[in-house]
Design a protein around this motif. Structure first.
Motif, short mmCIF file in Angstrom:
data_model
loop_
_atom_site.label_atom_id
_atom_site.label_comp_id
_atom_site.label_asym_id
_atom_site.label_seq_id
_atom_site.Cartn_x
_atom_site.Cartn_y
_atom_site.Cartn_z
N ASP A 103 -54.25 19.13 8.71
CA ASP A 103 -54.62 17.78 9.18
C ASP A 103 -56.03 17.42 8.70
OD1 ASP A 103 -52.35 16.93 10.48
OD2 ASP A 103 -52.94 17.68 12.44
N ASN A 153 -46.31 27.34 24.78
CA ASN A 153 -47.43 26.60 25.39
C ASN A 153 -46.93 25.62 26.45
OD1 ASN A 153 -50.04 25.68 25.83
ND2 ASN A 153 -49.98 24.21 24.13
N LYS A 157 -50.86 23.17 18.49
CA LYS A 157 -51.33 23.94 17.32
C LYS A 157 -52.86 24.01 17.28
CE LYS A 157 -49.27 21.15 14.60
NZ LYS A 157 -48.58 20.36 15.64
N SER A 158 -53.50 22.87 17.53
CA SER A 158 -54.97 22.85 17.46
C SER A 158 -55.56 23.74 18.55
CB SER A 158 -55.51 21.43 17.61
OG SER A 158 -54.90 20.61 16.66
N ILE A 188 -45.45 17.83 16.92
CA ILE A 188 -46.69 17.11 17.18
C ILE A 188 -47.07 17.28 18.66
CG2 ILE A 188 -45.42 14.90 17.58
CD1 ILE A 188 -47.88 13.49 16.32
N ALA A 189 -48.33 17.63 18.89
CA ALA A 189 -48.89 17.80 20.25
C ALA A 189 -48.30 18.96 21.05
CB ALA A 189 -48.77 16.50 21.05
N1 LIG Z 1 -51.61 24.46 27.68
C1 LIG Z 1 -51.98 23.19 27.75
N2 LIG Z 1 -52.06 22.57 28.95
C2 LIG Z 1 -52.42 21.28 29.05
N3 LIG Z 1 -52.73 20.50 27.98
C3 LIG Z 1 -52.66 21.06 26.76
C4 LIG Z 1 -52.29 22.42 26.58
N4 LIG Z 1 -52.31 22.70 25.25
C5 LIG Z 1 -52.67 21.56 24.63
N5 LIG Z 1 -52.89 20.57 25.53
C6 LIG Z 1 -53.27 19.18 25.24
O1 LIG Z 1 -52.17 18.57 24.58
C7 LIG Z 1 -52.63 17.74 23.53
C8 LIG Z 1 -52.00 18.20 22.22
O2 LIG Z 1 -52.53 19.46 21.87
P1 LIG Z 1 -53.02 19.75 20.37
O3 LIG Z 1 -53.90 18.65 19.90
O4 LIG Z 1 -53.55 21.14 20.36
O5 LIG Z 1 -51.60 19.65 19.65
P2 LIG Z 1 -51.26 19.75 18.11
O6 LIG Z 1 -49.98 20.49 18.02
O7 LIG Z 1 -52.42 20.30 17.35
O8 LIG Z 1 -51.03 18.21 17.72
P3 LIG Z 1 -50.96 17.52 16.25
O9 LIG Z 1 -49.62 17.82 15.69
O10 LIG Z 1 -51.11 16.07 16.54
O11 LIG Z 1 -52.09 18.07 15.45
C9 LIG Z 1 -54.14 17.79 23.55
O12 LIG Z 1 -54.64 16.69 24.27
C10 LIG Z 1 -54.44 19.09 24.28
O13 LIG Z 1 -55.67 19.05 24.95
#
Ligand SMILES: Nc1ncnc2c1ncn2[C@@H]1O[C@H](COP(=O)(O)OP(=O)(O)OP(=O)(O)O)[C@@H](O)[C@H]1O
Ligand SMILES: CC(C)(COP(=O)(O)OP(=O)(O)OC[C@H]1O[C@@H](n2cnc3c(N)ncnc32)[C@H](O)[C@@H]1O)[C@@H](O)C(=O)NCCC(=O)NCCS
Length: 265
Positions: A58, A203, A40-41, A36-37
């Motif tokens: 999601d 990332n 991926k998005s 999570i976070a």
């Molecule tokens: N390289 C980066 N540097 C700084 N912030 C980032 C970076 N990549 C992602 N983020 C931030 O981290 C947070 C989580 O990213 P994201 O929503 O893409 O994660 P996710 O894996 O899709 O989460 P989830 O499992 O909840 O869907 C977001 O607020 C995003 O803007």
């Protein structure tokens, strides 16, 4: 021969990324996951910019629980009307606070929502296949936990350290460390997910570094898909055979890795 049925938005059509498309009889499906976070998005958004179609679990999971759906009724049966907002939709933060602090309740919710999500994902992939896409990405947070990883051509894990993950989660959801930890603990640790990865997108850096990682991943993908697609198209039974042997090889490799790890510990 071009397939004439087009269900997808032309802007996102993967022929934009694979411009020499003549005909398509196979669709390599990639599974994109991470903790999570971990981002991926963010990766999905970059892939879409490059014309790659993405199926977002999601997003589907939000659609299949809208008022009037079967899953919506089942959720009320299990969790009661207390988890509804005044307008009748699910109160997601409230339901989240329940299921991320109680594994048995989370399992009940998963048992209701996941089958509907899986059906919708299969349908979306089929639509992309019919519209002639050469590649399609499934963005699924629980790809490993749900076993879906067994059915995709490649597993791509978006990684960052657990501490960065926690910081990003707290910042994005404006949540306490405790609330963020309970969500984090509802999934396999990111380091365990790495064991299933065919490709890792790191990332840990900033957005620009992420873009570079995605670009280099796409270059590799273009090479691989070009090769396997030509073989499958020229000799369809060989394509099918290669798909089966790839799935079998993935399982053997995973089995070997787990055995090696058990041997060491
Ligand atoms: N390289 C980066 N540097 C700084 N912030 C980032 C970076 N990549 C992602 N983020 C931030 O981290 C947070 C989580 O990213 P994201 O929503 O893409 O994660 P996710 O894996 O899709 O989460 P989830 O499992 O909840 O869907 C977001 O607020 C995003 O803007
Ligand atoms: C509990 C719910 C209502 C909370 O909704 P909320 O809007 O706060 O979060 P959202 O759905 O945007 O999910 C955010 C992230 O939480 C994680 N997550 C969601 N559900 C789960 C779960 N059952 N187990 C572990 N992690 C989960 C994922 O990393 C996801 O990206 C919602 O997450 C839900 O219905 N979950 C069950 C369905 C599911 O497993 N969805 C994930 C994709 S299949």
């Amino acid at each position: 021969m071009h397939r004439v049925i087009t269900f997808t938005n032309a802007r996102y059509h993967s022929s934009h990324f694979f411009p020499n498309r003549d005909s398509v009889d196979t669709i390599p499906v990639l599974g994109l996951t991470g903790g999570i976070a971990t981002g991926k998005s963010a990766v999905s958004a970059l892939l879409k910019q490059h014309g790659i179609p993405v199926v977002d679990a999601d997003e589907i999971a939000r659609e299949v629980v809208l008022p009037g759906t079967r899953a919506y009724g089942q959720i009320i049966d299990v969790f009661g009307h207390e988890i509804l907002q005044p307008d009748g939709r699910l109160d997601r933060p409230k339901l989240g606070a329940i299921v991320f602090n109680d594994e048995s309740k989370r399992k009940k919710l998963n048992a209701i929502v996941h089958p509907a999500v899986k059906r919708a994902m299969v349908w979306q992939v089929t639509k992309y296949w019919l519209s002639g896409e050469r590649v399609c990405v499934l963005d699924v947070p629980l790809l490993i936990e749900s076993g879906i990883w067994n059915w995709v051509g490649k597993v791509v894990v978006v990684y960052c350290s657990a501490e960065i993950q926690l910081q990003r989660l707290m910042k994005r959801d404006n949540s306490t460390r405790e609330a963020a930890m309970s969500r984090l603990n509802a999934q396999l640790p990111i380091t365990e997910k790495l064991e299933y990865a065919d490709n890792v997108i790191d990332n840990s850096g900033g957005p620009q570094e992420l873009e570079q990682q995605v670009d280099s991943f796409l270059r590799r993908l273009q090479r691989d898909v070009g090769w396997s697609w030509r073989v499958s198209w020229l000799i369809p039974p060989l394509g099918l055979l290669s798909a089966f042997s790839m799935l079998l090889w993935k399982r053997i490799r995973r089995f070997r890795r787990t055995s090696r790890r058990r041997g060491v510990s």
